[in-house]
Every structure is written in structure tokens, then in C-alpha cells.
Scaffold this active site. Structure first.
Site, PDB file in Angstrom:
ATOM      1  N   CYS A   1      -4.199 -19.364  20.614  1.00  0.00           N
ATOM      2  CA  CYS A   1      -4.233 -18.189  21.490  1.00  0.00           C
ATOM      3  C   CYS A   1      -3.196 -17.174  21.009  1.00  0.00           C
ATOM      4  CB  CYS A   1      -3.888 -18.570  22.922  1.00  0.00           C
ATOM      5  SG  CYS A   1      -5.121 -19.611  23.685  1.00  0.00           S
TER       6      CYS A   1
ATOM      7  N   THR B   1       0.818  -1.225   0.000  1.00  0.00           N
ATOM      8  CA  THR B   1       0.000   0.000   0.000  1.00  0.00           C
ATOM      9  C   THR B   1       0.844   1.264   0.000  1.00  0.00           C
ATOM     10  OG1 THR B   1      -1.778  -1.105   1.168  1.00  0.00           O
ATOM     11  CG2 THR B   1      -1.733   1.269   1.358  1.00  0.00           C
TER      12      THR B   1
ATOM     13  N   ASP C   1       0.044  -6.951   4.635  1.00  0.00           N
ATOM     14  CA  ASP C   1      -0.726  -8.198   4.772  1.00  0.00           C
ATOM     15  C   ASP C   1       0.137  -9.414   5.112  1.00  0.00           C
ATOM     16  OD1 ASP C   1      -3.050  -6.865   4.283  1.00  0.00           O
ATOM     17  OD2 ASP C   1      -3.287  -7.529   2.213  1.00  0.00           O
TER      18      ASP C   1
ATOM     19  N   SER D   1       0.031  -9.815  -0.788  1.00  0.00           N
ATOM     20  CA  SER D   1      -0.751 -11.059  -0.853  1.00  0.00           C
ATOM     21  C   SER D   1      -0.206 -11.979  -1.945  1.00  0.00           C
ATOM     22  CB  SER D   1      -2.218 -10.765  -1.144  1.00  0.00           C
ATOM     23  OG  SER D   1      -2.675  -9.762  -0.290  1.00  0.00           O
TER      24      SER D   1
HETATM   25  N1  ASP Z   1      -2.796  -5.453   0.439  1.00  0.00           N
HETATM   26  C1  ASP Z   1      -1.723  -4.602   0.877  1.00  0.00           C
HETATM   27  C2  ASP Z   1      -0.445  -5.416   0.868  1.00  0.00           C
HETATM   28  O1  ASP Z   1      -0.209  -6.176   1.746  1.00  0.00           O
HETATM   29  C3  ASP Z   1      -1.989  -4.053   2.239  1.00  0.00           C
HETATM   30  C4  ASP Z   1      -0.916  -3.173   2.806  1.00  0.00           C
HETATM   31  O2  ASP Z   1       0.135  -2.939   2.248  1.00  0.00           O
HETATM   32  O3  ASP Z   1      -1.128  -2.654   3.907  1.00  0.00           O
HETATM   33  O4  ASP Z   1       0.328  -5.310  -0.050  1.00  0.00           O
END
Ligand code: ASP
Length: 341
Positions: free
Chosen positions: A279, A14, A91, A60
Site C-alpha cells: 500500500c 534528465t 528514476d 537507472s
Molecule cells: N531516466 C532519467 C534518470 O533517472 C529520468 C529523469 O531524470 O527524470 O536519469
């Protein structure tokens, strides 16, 4: 003493994304855009260099081959720089930081992973602070003139965590990570306070790169009502050599006969099973309840207080090594680089 030299490695996430005007979705963008959005970086008395690792990706999409590219880049540039900052999506950041800690053992320089919840181009972005403080930490030195941090760590929203102890805990808050079973390594306020006595110090003389990771690993999270017979393909030794079980509480499981048979057969064929708890805090204590006797009967390894991310990547690492089953079990049970108390 020369100015610290820090290498920024951009992988995507992001932090560097922009909105696609046609579809409205966030997608990774090039590093130039990101770098220009943080002109403050030029104010550091550091030598800063940056590289992009191929096309930037949403984390991802990360695969062990991407972890290997990052680790190799650090290894190849290890002598030239005093510290490394890896810009990465949040992520799967905790998987990558865990994997890197196993791939780069003997590290005596900081490798700081960071990213953000809002892209760097947005007014309220958390990305600027994250990248600026990460770079600062990557160049920090202790009283002896050595790098202040000498391990893989993850920086997010004023806290520095050990890479193989961190977990993403929020998709919403800027404070997106936590280290539930281990103290934070540093806190950034007016000053950056490094908590010296919790830092990891390797005893290994040299940095060793090891990118052989096995992908024949399955992760099974137990839950009430689980269709146990449907797990058959995961217990197929032709496809899977190691299983990570996320069990209940202090490492307990239902004692279903079908499940017990699958576990027993898998172990008898040479499979390895590691048990961690669902947990968030605490650890596995085999033998405490009758429902964990099941695991002791089959000699299943206790993952103690490891996070799922650390346990999974550790299994991938250990099962990727050319060692005997006994050695693999021994390595899985012990602390390799601060991932287990
Ligand atoms: N989907 C984004 C990623 O992991 C989320 C982020 O960067 O916060 O690349």
C-alpha cells in the site's frame, strides 16, 4: 555573517541531458551546458561551487558504489560548505536520497537532491525552478543562524520531502514525487515555507560516513498466482542474506506451504526478513489478520510505514555493518533517521 556556501554535485539525469541528433534519444551531457542554462544562479548572494562526479549518468545506472561516491564527496567537503545540492535523475532519486540518509548520519547541514522531468535546455523545463529553489533552500538559515534544513531531502515541483520518505509517483507530471506517509518539509510558493516542527534533528554530535552496503538483498513483491517455487534462488542463503517482502495490506501474505518452508529455512540459516506493505499509505500491523500470523510465527521484522526505497537501502546498510544478527534486527526495527514513524 558570511554568505552561504553551497556545493552543487552533478551526477546526471534528465536535467542535464540533450537529444542525440543521430538516435533521437536523451543522453546525459556535461555540467557546463547545464550551468550556462541557468544564469539566474549567479544572482544569489551565495558562494556557489560545482563539481561533476565522473561521467554523468542516467540514474537507472546508479549502483551503491555511486551512492558511496556522492556521500564521500559530501563528507569530504562538509566543513567547507553550508549546504549541498545533488543533481540526479528522477528514476532512482528516492533510492539515492534514502541511501544517503543512512550513509550520512549525524548530518547538520542540508543535502537536497533534485532533477527534472524535462531537460534544462527545453523551453518548458521544470529543471530551472527545481535547481534554483534547491540552491536557495540549501543556503537558508534559521533564526539561530544554523542551516534551516539539517537532513537529506528531495526537492521537486514546489515541494521539499524528507529523502527517506519520498517516492517517484509519476513519469509524466512535473509533480513527480510524493511523501505518502510523512508531511512535506517545505512548500515553495511566493515564499519558501519551511515546516519547522517536522524537520529531522539529529542527536549525534558528529557526522559519520558509512558506505558499507550489502548487496546480498532480495526484494519480493507478493501477488496472486506467484510461482512460489521459482523463488528458490532468492531464498538461497549463499547468495542472499536479507529479504524485503512487499506484502498485502497491513502486512499479510498467502500461507502457501512451500513459501512457509522457504521462509522458515531461510530464517533458520540466519537470514533476515523485513516486511513492508504494498500500500502507498499506512503501515504493517502484524497479527491483525490470520494471514499475517505467518510473519509473527517466523519473527519477521515489521517495516512499519517505510517506503520500499527506504526499507531496501536500510537493509543494505544494516546488513553491511559488522554487527550481530540480534543487533541487525534491532536496528532494522527502529527509527534511525526519520525513515519510520
Ligand atoms: N531516466 C532519467 C534518470 O533517472 C529520468 C529523469 O531524470 O527524470 O536519469
Amino acid at each position: 555573517m558570511e554568505n552561504p556556501k553551497v556545493l552543487i554535485i552533478y551526477t546526471g539525469g534528465t536535467i542535464g541531458m540533450i537529444n542525440d541528433p543521430e538516435t533521437g534519444v536523451l543522453k546525459p551531457f556535461d555540467f557546463e551546458h547545464l550551468y550556462k542554462s541557468v544564469p539566474e544562479l549567479k544572482q544569489f548572494a551565495y558562494t556557489l561551487e560545482a563539481i561533476s562526479l565522473g561521467e554523468p549518468i542516467d540514474s537507472s545506472e546508479m549502483q551503491p558504489s555511486n551512492w558511496a561516491d556522492i556521500a564521500k564527496t559530501i563528507f569530504d567537503n562538509y566543513v567547507k560548505y553550508d549546504g549541498f545540492v545533488v543533481l540526479h535523475g528522477s528514476d532512482t532519486m528516492a533510492y539515492t536520497s534514502s541511501a544517503l540518509s543512512f550513509m550520512l548520519q549525524g548530518l547538520r547541514k542540508p543535502v537536497i537532491l533534485t532533477g527534472s522531468q524535462l531537460p534544462i535546455g527545453q523551453i518548458r523545463t521544470d529543471g530551472k525552478e527545481n535547481i534554483i529553489t534547491s540552491v536557495e533552500i540549501a543556503g537558508m538559515r534559521n533564526e539561530l543562524g544554523e542551516p534551516a534544513v539539517q537532513e537529506v531531502a528531495l526537492y521537486f515541483e514546489y515541494s521539499l520531502y524528507r529523502g527517506n520518505r519520498a517516492k517517484k509517483i509519476s513519469s509524466e507530471h512535473f509533480e513527480a514525487f510524493a511523501s505518502p506517509n510523512f508531511r512535506n518539509l517545505a512548500e515553495a510558493g511566493v515564499n519558501i515555507e519551511i515546516i519547522e516542527h517536522v524537520l529531522y534533528k539529529t542527536e549525534q554530535e558528529e557526522l559519520v560516513l558509512n558506505t558499507n552496503f550489502s548487496e546480498e538483498i532480495a526484494l519480493i513483491k507478493l501477488y496472486p498466482g506467484m510461482p512460489v517455487k521459482a523463488l528458490k534462488s532468492l531464498f538461497n542463503f549463499d547468495l542472499v542474506k536479507g529479504i524485503l517482502i512487499e506484502s498485502y495490506g497491513s502486512g499479510n501474505s498467502f500461507t502457501n506451504a512451500d513459501f512457509a518452508k522457504m521462509v522458515g529455512d531461510f530464517i533458520n540459516q540466519g537470514g533476515i526478513i523485513l516486511n513492508i506493505t504494498q500500500c502507498v499509505t499506512g503501515k504493517v500491523a502484524h497479527g491483525k489478520y490470520e494471514t499475517s500470523k505467518f510473519f509473527t510465527d517466523f519473527n519477521i521484522i515489521s517495516g512499519e510505514d517505510m517506503t520500499s526505497e527506504a526499507a531496501l537501502t536500510k537493509m543494505m546498510y544494516i546488513l553491511g555493518q559488522d554487527t550481530s544478527r540480534t543487533e541487525k534486527i534491532e536496528q532494522l526495527s527502529k527509527n534511525l533517521c526519520g525513515e519510520l514513524t
